[in-house]
Design an enzyme around this catalytic site. Sequence first.
Site, PDB file in Angstrom:
ATOM      1  N   SER A  32       0.850  -1.203   0.000  1.00  0.00           N
ATOM      2  CA  SER A  32       0.000   0.000   0.000  1.00  0.00           C
ATOM      3  C   SER A  32       0.873   1.236   0.000  1.00  0.00           C
ATOM      4  O   SER A  32       2.031   1.187   0.441  1.00  0.00           O
ATOM      5  CB  SER A  32      -0.880   0.016   1.254  1.00  0.00           C
ATOM      6  OG  SER A  32      -1.503   1.275   1.422  1.00  0.00           O
TER       7      SER A  32
ATOM      8  N   TYR B 260      -2.099  -0.746  10.343  1.00  0.00           N
ATOM      9  CA  TYR B 260      -2.093  -1.015   8.893  1.00  0.00           C
ATOM     10  C   TYR B 260      -0.780  -0.556   8.273  1.00  0.00           C
ATOM     11  O   TYR B 260      -0.167  -1.275   7.481  1.00  0.00           O
ATOM     12  CB  TYR B 260      -3.281  -0.278   8.259  1.00  0.00           C
ATOM     13  CG  TYR B 260      -3.438  -0.482   6.770  1.00  0.00           C
ATOM     14  CD1 TYR B 260      -3.892  -1.700   6.263  1.00  0.00           C
ATOM     15  CD2 TYR B 260      -3.160   0.539   5.874  1.00  0.00           C
ATOM     16  CE1 TYR B 260      -4.057  -1.889   4.894  1.00  0.00           C
ATOM     17  CE2 TYR B 260      -3.328   0.366   4.504  1.00  0.00           C
ATOM     18  CZ  TYR B 260      -3.779  -0.845   4.025  1.00  0.00           C
ATOM     19  OH  TYR B 260      -3.940  -1.032   2.668  1.00  0.00           O
TER      20      TYR B 260
END
Length: 242
Positions: free
Chosen positions: A131, A144
Amino acid sequence: MTEPTDPPRTVVVTGAASGIGYATAELFRDQGDTVFGLDISPSVPDAVTYVECNVGDKAAVDAAVARCAESGRIDVLANVAGIVQFGRFEQITEAEYDRVQDVDLKGPFFLIQAALPRIRAAGGNIVNVSSVAGNKPQGYSAAYSAAKGGLTQLTRALALELAPEGIRVNAVCPGTVDTPLVQHVAEIFPPDLDPRVMDRLMMMLPGKAISPAEIGQSIVYLASPAARMITGAILAFDGGMS
Ligand SMILES: NC(=O)c1ccc[n+]([C@@H]2O[C@H](COP(=O)([O-])OP(=O)(O)OC[C@H]3O[C@@H](n4cnc5c(N)ncnc54)[C@H](O)[C@@H]3O)[C@@H](O)[C@H]2O)c1
């Protein structure tokens, strides 16, 4: 798109029941590959073989990979499954933190370890979906960001370790992609947090949002012979966010 191979390649896509994983599984299928979709939900595309698997569970991963490798080989492993978490750092529970690491970081670790002998046998390769948060962390998503940062570094470290064997390991780092994962971000983003974090999530080159298929095409490309000299690449696909 690459030419069909004979025999067809065996491709394993995790997270194939939604979003980027679904689009990726369709693209591999459409070019003639034999595709296994590993997910906790069965809604994988037509002509993709569903294999139920919680990627955060090592025993489940080992069983799923054995099923996919019945032909003896795995040509491509695409680690796409992932979950997000938003909230103040001090409010992250241990269970929440563990869940994000289990799915987003340990999942690819389990998959790669289980699949590596078959990938080696096939001369195959690995593509991880990390990501933008793994390259440039964002506030209020520490678990995350840590998991995706870990996945980005896992990709680089493995690319170095496996290069002598000719096994390529690459990652795609999307920005904001139009999938259920972000469609629900506004709902799970606590309203009292700094709105600039949400603004950054939406900060991309002007134009349409990134589609799941665009990310899927980059995964298919990195997995293809056309990318035979690319390994350890961390492909930011984020319209300039990072
Ligand atoms: N959508 C974005 O903007 C964006 C941005 C950056 C990175 N990513 C990454 O892309 C990947 C795919 O995200 P998406 O947007 O397509 O999300 P999505 O929610 O549409 O799809 C995720 C899929 O993963 C599956 N999944 C969740 N937990 C699982 C588990 N424990 N075991 C197996 N499967 C599981 C879900 O069932 C779902 O099918 C994720 O790794 C995500 O972190 C997405």
